[in-house]
Design a protein around this motif. Structure first.
Motif, short mmCIF file in Angstrom:
data_model
loop_
_atom_site.label_atom_id
_atom_site.label_comp_id
_atom_site.label_asym_id
_atom_site.label_seq_id
_atom_site.Cartn_x
_atom_site.Cartn_y
_atom_site.Cartn_z
N ARG A 230 8.60 8.81 -3.11
CA ARG A 230 8.66 8.27 -2.13
C ARG A 230 7.03 9.53 -1.33
NH1 ARG A 230 14.53 9.77 -0.67
NH2 ARG A 230 16.23 8.29 -1.75
N SER A 231 7.22 9.30 -0.21
CA SER A 231 5.77 10.04 0.53
C SER A 231 6.09 11.59 0.43
CB SER A 231 5.58 8.98 1.87
OG SER A 231 6.62 8.93 2.97
N ALA A 232 7.29 11.48 0.74
CA ALA A 232 8.14 12.58 1.04
C ALA A 232 8.32 14.00 -0.12
CB ALA A 232 9.36 12.80 1.84
N THR A 233 8.28 13.20 -1.49
CA THR A 233 8.38 13.91 -2.91
C THR A 233 6.62 13.93 -2.54
OG1 THR A 233 10.19 12.31 -3.10
CG2 THR A 233 8.84 13.47 -5.00
N VAL B 207 -5.63 12.59 -5.50
CA VAL B 207 -4.39 13.28 -7.03
C VAL B 207 -3.32 12.41 -6.48
CG1 VAL B 207 -3.43 15.52 -6.98
CG2 VAL B 207 -6.00 15.46 -6.85
N VAL B 208 -3.09 11.96 -5.24
CA VAL B 208 -1.55 11.22 -5.10
C VAL B 208 -2.08 10.13 -5.69
CG1 VAL B 208 -0.66 10.34 -3.28
CG2 VAL B 208 -1.72 12.49 -2.23
N GLY B 209 -3.29 9.75 -5.65
CA GLY B 209 -2.72 8.49 -6.58
C GLY B 209 -2.70 8.35 -8.07
N LEU B 210 -3.39 9.82 -8.74
CA LEU B 210 -3.03 9.95 -10.31
C LEU B 210 -1.68 10.11 -10.36
CD1 LEU B 210 -6.40 12.16 -10.71
CD2 LEU B 210 -6.22 10.03 -11.99
N TRP B 211 -1.15 11.27 -9.31
CA TRP B 211 0.42 11.09 -8.94
C TRP B 211 1.33 10.56 -9.65
CZ3 TRP B 211 0.38 16.10 -5.84
CH2 TRP B 211 -0.29 17.15 -6.55
N GLN B 212 0.93 9.05 -8.04
CA GLN B 212 2.09 7.90 -8.66
C GLN B 212 1.67 7.50 -9.84
OE1 GLN B 212 4.62 7.60 -5.62
NE2 GLN B 212 3.64 7.84 -4.17
N LEU C 128 1.08 -1.36 -0.02
CA LEU C 128 0.15 0.30 -0.11
C LEU C 128 1.06 1.02 0.14
CD1 LEU C 128 -2.62 1.02 -0.14
CD2 LEU C 128 -2.35 0.99 2.74
N ILE C 129 0.50 2.50 -1.20
CA ILE C 129 1.23 2.99 -1.01
C ILE C 129 1.31 4.29 -1.12
CG2 ILE C 129 3.50 2.27 -2.43
CD1 ILE C 129 1.49 3.66 -5.02
N PHE C 130 -0.30 4.48 -0.30
CA PHE C 130 -1.51 5.70 -0.09
C PHE C 130 -2.50 5.61 0.38
CE2 PHE C 130 -2.74 5.06 -4.43
CZ PHE C 130 -3.30 5.65 -4.59
N SER C 131 -3.28 5.98 1.70
CA SER C 131 -4.62 6.15 2.20
C SER C 131 -5.53 7.38 2.76
CB SER C 131 -4.15 4.84 3.51
OG SER C 131 -3.40 5.46 4.17
#
Length: 509
Positions: free
Chosen positions: A238-241, A221-226, A73-76
């Motif tokens: 990375r989450s910091a990015t 949006v985070v999902g689209l960016w990733q 999992l990379i975002f929640s």
């Protein structure tokens, strides 16, 4: 409601989420629809319409988040938190304080550096507030106070963004800052009259409002960016990015220039984040994931052409701080590793500083923010407008001793107008003519064939405006490119051959 027609077959209940109350089902279904609803119903489509949702009850969130981050999992999204109406159980000092719950999310984030955690800020403004002397400030708690999460405020919908004045905060949205005057919330998104999925039937939709409705927009949006970053560069950020990109590209909001304690860094801007990625592809922007060793300084020199505002941002997952679980209004810094971002004009020695909140509960309007040494935030952003062209230096350093001996950090920079690094390149002898050009641009490698060279054209904002299919299979050493359809202005031609690439400027008359 996992069998809703807009989610059917794409919801996996990971824990005891099936034991939610009917109200919980409704809330979770609406939030999940914003993230992942398909487009089978009119006017309802999630940001990630083909995604699979992992559904969880919030009661064991930290342990489950750690477990699922280990599963990939990379975002929640976390549209829940503590209500101020329950203040009697915790006391006024609970709000804004870096407590054990906030610390637990920071521990988790550092153990899973690619995992981005998005929290709703809360809906405690507009009524009786826990700190009436602060005029609505100091309302964040738990995940809303942690350093390495994205905390989302709610705004009214925007039909046509025309600047900060077109953005209005939702009356219920909880304000920061934290007790140590960090910029929290981090970002804002629409949270009023949000249309998403309902539970009145398998095809039901409904309007709802709250920071719970704003947070999943940011998560989407985070999902689209990733997704775009992985497609473009082969890896996830990375989450910091992600947090650096969020702050770097946010649309301005609020009475003060820069960030504040209501909107955070501004309004989430999905397109602007994507454009920075495309600018990186064209060597017009930097997105770097780096490590700063204890006692070292990172510096890079560049030429600023003053064609656009110059913006630089760093972010890092800061080590978990010491939890403060008693008392009220601790002005104790939660920051552990204090990195510093600076830009210096080498021609004049003028130093540009990042944004930082003024450490006062009574400032208002433009007075709440200034450009100063920021010693509390783990996002630092410098914005420069009106500066002269010339030679500049970007510098990342740190105060004191870095816990752990080093610090991972992410750096984003855009607007310089030149590549920020120069490498040896077999294409450097390529020439373009005529320049300026009216209709036909010729590229030539002299005596070298162009067989394996491909071309793309970008405008000065980093948008790709033209791709050129190279059909010079007969060993031609030059290629004519039709640019008659481009508007007048400056462009970048990017030439690629294998691992080698070069960029060249030309002017379209």
């Amino acid at each position: 409601m996992q069998n809703h027609v807009s989610l059917a077959g794409r919801v996996v209940v990971k824990d005891n989420g099936a034991n939610l109350s009917p109200q919980g089902y409704a809330h979770a279904t609406h939030v999940g629809g914003t993230i992942a609803a398909s487009n089978v119903l009119p006017n309802v489509k999630g940001f990630l319409p083909s995604a699979t949702l992992w559904a969880n009850n919030f009661s064991q969130d930290v342990s489950e988040m750690a477990s699922q981050a280990a599963q990939g999992l990379i975002f929640s999204n976390h549209s829940y938190g503590f209500d101020a109406e329950n203040i009697g159980s915790v006391g006024v000092g609970f709000f804004g304080r870096y407590g054990s719950d906030a610390r637990s999310y920071d521990v988790l984030a550092n153990n899973a550096p690619y995992y981005t955690i998005v929290f709703a800020a809360g809906n405690d403004n507009g009524g009786s507030t826990p700190n009436p002397t602060k005029g609505g400030r100091d309302l964040l708690s738990q995940g809303g106070v942690s350093k390495n999460t994205i905390v989302v405020a709610a705004i009214n919908g925007i039909q046509n963004y025309s600047g900060a004045s077109s953005v209005t905060i939702a009356g219920f949205s909880s304000w920061g800052p934290t007790d140590d005057f960090r910029i929290k919330p981090d970002i804002s998104a629409k949270g009023v009259s949000v249309l998403s999925l309902g539970v009145g039937g398998l095809a039901d939709t409904e309007f709802n409002q709250g920071t719970s409705m704003a947070a999943p927009a940011v998560t989407g949006v985070v999902g689209l960016w990733q997704q775009k970053y992985k497609e473009s560069f082969g890896v996830f950020m990375r989450s910091a990015t992600v947090r650096a990109l969020m702050a770097h590209t946010a649309s301005e909001a609020g009475a003060a220039p820069g960030p504040d304690y209501k909107f955070g860094w501004g309004v989430i801007n999905a397109e602007a984040g994507a454009l920075v990625m495309e600018a990186k592809q064209a060597d017009l922007a930097t997105i770097d994931e780096r490590t700063l060793e204890n006692g070292t300084v990172y510096e890079v020199d560049f030429v600023y052409q003053a064609l656009q505002p110059l913006v630089a941002t760093i972010a890092w997952n800061d080590p978990a701080g010491t939890a403060l679980n008693t008392g009220t209004d601790f002005n104790v810094k939660a920051l552990v590793n204090d990195l510093d971002l600076r830009i210096i004009n080498l021609d004049t020695n003028l130093e540009y500083l990042p944004w930082a909140l003024v450490k006062s509960w009574t400032t208002s309007g433009a007075g709440i923010i200034n450009k100063a040494d920021n010693d509390v935030d783990n996002i630092e952003k410098i914005e420069i407008t009106g500066a002269p062209s010339g030679n500049y230096r970007l510098r990342v350093s740190h105060k004191g001793t870095l816990a752990g001996g080093s610090q991972l950090y992410s750096l984003i920079m855009s607007g310089a107008g030149e590549r920020l690094s120069v490498e040896e390149n077999v294409l450097e002898k390529m020439v373009l003519y005529p320049n300026p050009v009216s209709d036909q641009l010729t590229v030539s490698l002299g005596d070298t064939a162009l067989n394996d060279v491909n071309f793309e054209i970008f405008d000065m904002a980093g948008r790709k405006v033209q791709s050129i299919k190279n059909d010079t299979s007969y060993n031609a050493t030059s290629l004519d490119i039709n640019v008659s359809g481009l508007s007048s202005g400056m462009y970048i031609l990017k030439a690629k051959s294998g691992n080698a690439e070069s960029t060249f400027k030309f002017v379209k008359k």
